[in-house]
Design a protein around this motif. Structure first.
Motif, PDB file in Angstrom:
ATOM      1  N   PRO A  41      64.863  30.398  82.106  1.00 17.77           N
ATOM      2  CA  PRO A  41      65.328  29.165  82.501  1.00 17.77           C
ATOM      3  C   PRO A  41      66.197  28.487  81.695  1.00 17.77           C
ATOM      4  CG  PRO A  41      62.910  29.492  83.097  1.00 17.77           C
ATOM      5  CD  PRO A  41      63.101  30.408  82.218  1.00 17.77           C
ATOM      6  N   LEU A  42      67.005  27.731  82.483  1.00 19.75           N
ATOM      7  CA  LEU A  42      68.049  26.810  81.788  1.00 19.75           C
ATOM      8  C   LEU A  42      67.124  25.516  81.182  1.00 19.75           C
ATOM      9  CD1 LEU A  42      70.856  26.653  84.306  1.00 19.75           C
ATOM     10  CD2 LEU A  42      70.679  28.016  82.176  1.00 19.75           C
ATOM     11  N   ALA A  43      67.651  25.026  80.018  1.00 18.81           N
ATOM     12  CA  ALA A  43      67.076  24.141  79.287  1.00 18.81           C
ATOM     13  C   ALA A  43      66.981  22.644  80.451  1.00 18.81           C
ATOM     14  CB  ALA A  43      68.030  23.273  78.319  1.00 18.81           C
ATOM     15  N   GLY A  44      65.778  22.459  80.348  1.00 19.95           N
ATOM     16  CA  GLY A  44      65.421  21.032  81.153  1.00 19.95           C
ATOM     17  C   GLY A  44      64.775  21.644  82.740  1.00 19.95           C
ATOM     18  N   ALA A  45      64.962  23.119  82.857  1.00 20.75           N
ATOM     19  CA  ALA A  45      64.266  23.581  84.248  1.00 20.75           C
ATOM     20  C   ALA A  45      62.816  23.828  84.120  1.00 20.75           C
ATOM     21  CB  ALA A  45      64.912  24.899  84.440  1.00 20.75           C
ATOM     22  N   HIS A  46      62.183  23.624  85.265  1.00 20.34           N
ATOM     23  CA  HIS A  46      60.845  23.889  85.299  1.00 20.34           C
ATOM     24  C   HIS A  46      60.152  25.261  84.877  1.00 20.34           C
ATOM     25  CE1 HIS A  46      56.606  24.041  87.074  1.00 20.34           C
ATOM     26  NE2 HIS A  46      56.782  22.874  87.241  1.00 20.34           N
ATOM     27  N   PRO A  47      59.124  25.114  83.920  1.00 23.83           N
ATOM     28  CA  PRO A  47      58.961  26.683  83.378  1.00 23.83           C
ATOM     29  C   PRO A  47      58.668  27.552  84.505  1.00 23.83           C
ATOM     30  CG  PRO A  47      57.252  25.020  83.051  1.00 23.83           C
ATOM     31  CD  PRO A  47      58.417  24.291  83.546  1.00 23.83           C
ATOM     32  N   CYS A  48      58.247  27.200  85.738  1.00 20.71           N
ATOM     33  CA  CYS A  48      57.925  28.332  86.786  1.00 20.71           C
ATOM     34  C   CYS A  48      59.344  28.938  87.542  1.00 20.71           C
ATOM     35  CB  CYS A  48      57.296  27.645  87.872  1.00 20.71           C
ATOM     36  SG  CYS A  48      55.648  27.251  87.433  1.00 20.71           S
ATOM     37  N   GLU A  49      60.526  28.455  87.030  1.00 21.91           N
ATOM     38  CA  GLU A  49      61.813  28.718  87.531  1.00 21.91           C
ATOM     39  C   GLU A  49      61.932  30.316  87.102  1.00 21.91           C
ATOM     40  OE1 GLU A  49      66.216  28.209  86.618  1.00 21.91           O
ATOM     41  OE2 GLU A  49      65.459  26.452  87.375  1.00 21.91           O
ATOM     42  N   MET A  50      61.904  30.970  88.358  1.00 22.73           N
ATOM     43  CA  MET A  50      62.227  32.725  88.333  1.00 22.73           C
ATOM     44  C   MET A  50      63.350  32.789  89.270  1.00 22.73           C
ATOM     45  SD  MET A  50      58.233  34.005  88.780  1.00 22.73           S
ATOM     46  CE  MET A  50      57.934  33.145  90.434  1.00 22.73           C
ATOM     47  N   ARG A  51      64.304  33.833  88.566  1.00 23.90           N
ATOM     48  CA  ARG A  51      65.302  34.310  89.378  1.00 23.90           C
ATOM     49  C   ARG A  51      65.378  35.981  89.194  1.00 23.90           C
ATOM     50  NH1 ARG A  51      68.867  30.115  86.479  1.00 23.90           N
ATOM     51  NH2 ARG A  51      68.899  31.861  85.322  1.00 23.90           N
ATOM     52  N   LEU A  52      65.918  36.665  90.368  1.00 27.99           N
ATOM     53  CA  LEU A  52      66.131  37.973  90.068  1.00 27.99           C
ATOM     54  C   LEU A  52      67.590  38.229  90.280  1.00 27.99           C
ATOM     55  CD1 LEU A  52      63.624  39.933  92.449  1.00 27.99           C
ATOM     56  CD2 LEU A  52      63.655  39.641  89.774  1.00 27.99           C
ATOM     57  N   ARG A  53      67.985  38.959  89.497  1.00 31.59           N
ATOM     58  CA  ARG A  53      69.585  39.420  89.583  1.00 31.59           C
ATOM     59  C   ARG A  53      69.450  40.735  90.376  1.00 31.59           C
ATOM     60  NH1 ARG A  53      72.158  40.907  84.135  1.00 31.59           N
ATOM     61  NH2 ARG A  53      72.119  42.890  84.704  1.00 31.59           N
ATOM     62  N   VAL A  54      70.047  40.777  91.397  1.00 28.56           N
ATOM     63  CA  VAL A  54      70.297  41.939  92.403  1.00 28.56           C
ATOM     64  C   VAL A  54      71.354  42.968  91.588  1.00 28.56           C
ATOM     65  CG1 VAL A  54      70.776  43.218  94.677  1.00 28.56           C
ATOM     66  CG2 VAL A  54      69.229  40.910  94.312  1.00 28.56           C
ATOM     67  N   LEU A  55      70.942  44.260  91.275  1.00 25.31           N
ATOM     68  CA  LEU A  55      71.964  45.106  90.725  1.00 25.31           C
ATOM     69  C   LEU A  55      72.756  46.050  91.738  1.00 25.31           C
ATOM     70  CD1 LEU A  55      69.734  46.447  87.943  1.00 25.31           C
ATOM     71  CD2 LEU A  55      71.321  44.742  87.604  1.00 25.31           C
ATOM     72  N   PRO A  56      74.124  46.251  91.396  1.00 29.07           N
ATOM     73  CA  PRO A  56      74.828  46.097  90.165  1.00 29.07           C
ATOM     74  C   PRO A  56      75.419  44.826  90.299  1.00 29.07           C
ATOM     75  CG  PRO A  56      75.782  47.616  91.386  1.00 29.07           C
ATOM     76  CD  PRO A  56      74.620  47.316  92.060  1.00 29.07           C
ATOM     77  N   ASP A  57      75.844  44.159  91.472  1.00 25.53           N
ATOM     78  CA  ASP A  57      76.677  43.040  91.508  1.00 25.53           C
ATOM     79  C   ASP A  57      76.391  41.991  92.212  1.00 25.53           C
ATOM     80  OD1 ASP A  57      76.700  44.435  93.929  1.00 25.53           O
ATOM     81  OD2 ASP A  57      78.747  44.845  94.321  1.00 25.53           O
ATOM     82  N   GLY A  58      74.907  41.943  92.724  1.00 25.44           N
ATOM     83  CA  GLY A  58      74.462  41.132  93.464  1.00 25.44           C
ATOM     84  C   GLY A  58      74.140  39.786  93.264  1.00 25.44           C
ATOM     85  N   PRO A  59      73.914  39.083  94.225  1.00 24.23           N
ATOM     86  CA  PRO A  59      73.422  37.686  93.848  1.00 24.23           C
ATOM     87  C   PRO A  59      72.229  37.289  92.995  1.00 24.23           C
ATOM     88  CG  PRO A  59      72.611  38.319  96.006  1.00 24.23           C
ATOM     89  CD  PRO A  59      73.262  39.374  95.518  1.00 24.23           C
ATOM     90  N   ARG A  60      71.784  36.204  92.430  1.00 25.57           N
ATOM     91  CA  ARG A  60      70.665  35.722  91.737  1.00 25.57           C
ATOM     92  C   ARG A  60      70.090  35.123  92.803  1.00 25.57           C
ATOM     93  NH1 ARG A  60      74.297  36.897  87.855  1.00 25.57           N
ATOM     94  NH2 ARG A  60      73.607  37.079  85.808  1.00 25.57           N
TER      95      ARG A  60
END
Length: 171
Positions: A41-60
């Motif tokens: 997570p980015l600085a200041g983000a909540h520690p629970c923030e989770m993102r998936l990056r869909v491969l190969p070119d997809g969204p987060r």
């Protein structure tokens, strides 16, 4: 069937190794499909923030339910996980070389999330590399029916397995 499980009892390395493997395969000119956990997570983000990056070119896609700044726990947004799986399945309709998934977790253990997507990738004869959560190991083993190879939590072993199943030369 070419199926491998990446397990790390400490839980810290799998996300990073799956992300690094996806980036390495893309740099090698290969087309991985699946989903890997996005960077920390980015600085200041909540520690629970989770993102998936869909491969190969997809969204987060964010997977956490925002519970507010005073929240002490984390909660998975199961609908978001299902959206990520659907995005991944759409990409399985295109040419691909390998399927990567950062974690076979609780949702998959219960028959949801990416469970059907993993099966679809195997049906399409793609090599499949899956991170397996500590608490979902028995469910993954039952799903795999004893056909999964277990890899050590070592990037060299992961790359060697990828090279072998994709016929890549060692550089």
């Amino acid at each position: 069937m070419r199926l491998a499980a990446l397990r790390d009892p400490s839980g810290g390395l799998v996300d990073q190794m799956m992300r690094d493997t996806a980036d390495w395969l893309l740099a090698e000119g290969r087309v991985p499909v699946g989903a890997v956990r996005d960077a920390a997570p980015l600085a200041g983000a909540h520690p629970c923030e989770m993102r998936l990056r869909v491969l190969p070119d997809g969204p987060r896609i964010g997977l956490d339910q925002p519970l507010g700044p005073g929240a002490r726990g984390c909660r998975l947004d199961a609908d978001a996980l299902e959206r990520a799986a659907a995005e991944t399945e759409r990409r399985l309709a295109r040419p691909a070389d390998i399927f990567l998934l950062n974690k076979f977790g609780r949702q998959e253990a219960e028959g949801h999330g990416f469970r059907g997507t993993i099966a679809l990738a195997l049906e399409r004869d793609l090599p499949v590399l899956v991170g397996v959560g500590t608490f979902s190991g028995a469910a993954f083993d039952a799903f795999a029916g004893g056909l999964a190879e277990t890899l050590p939590a070592d990037i060299r072993a992961v790359r060697a397995w990828c090279r072998a199943v994709l016929g890549l030369s060692h550089r």
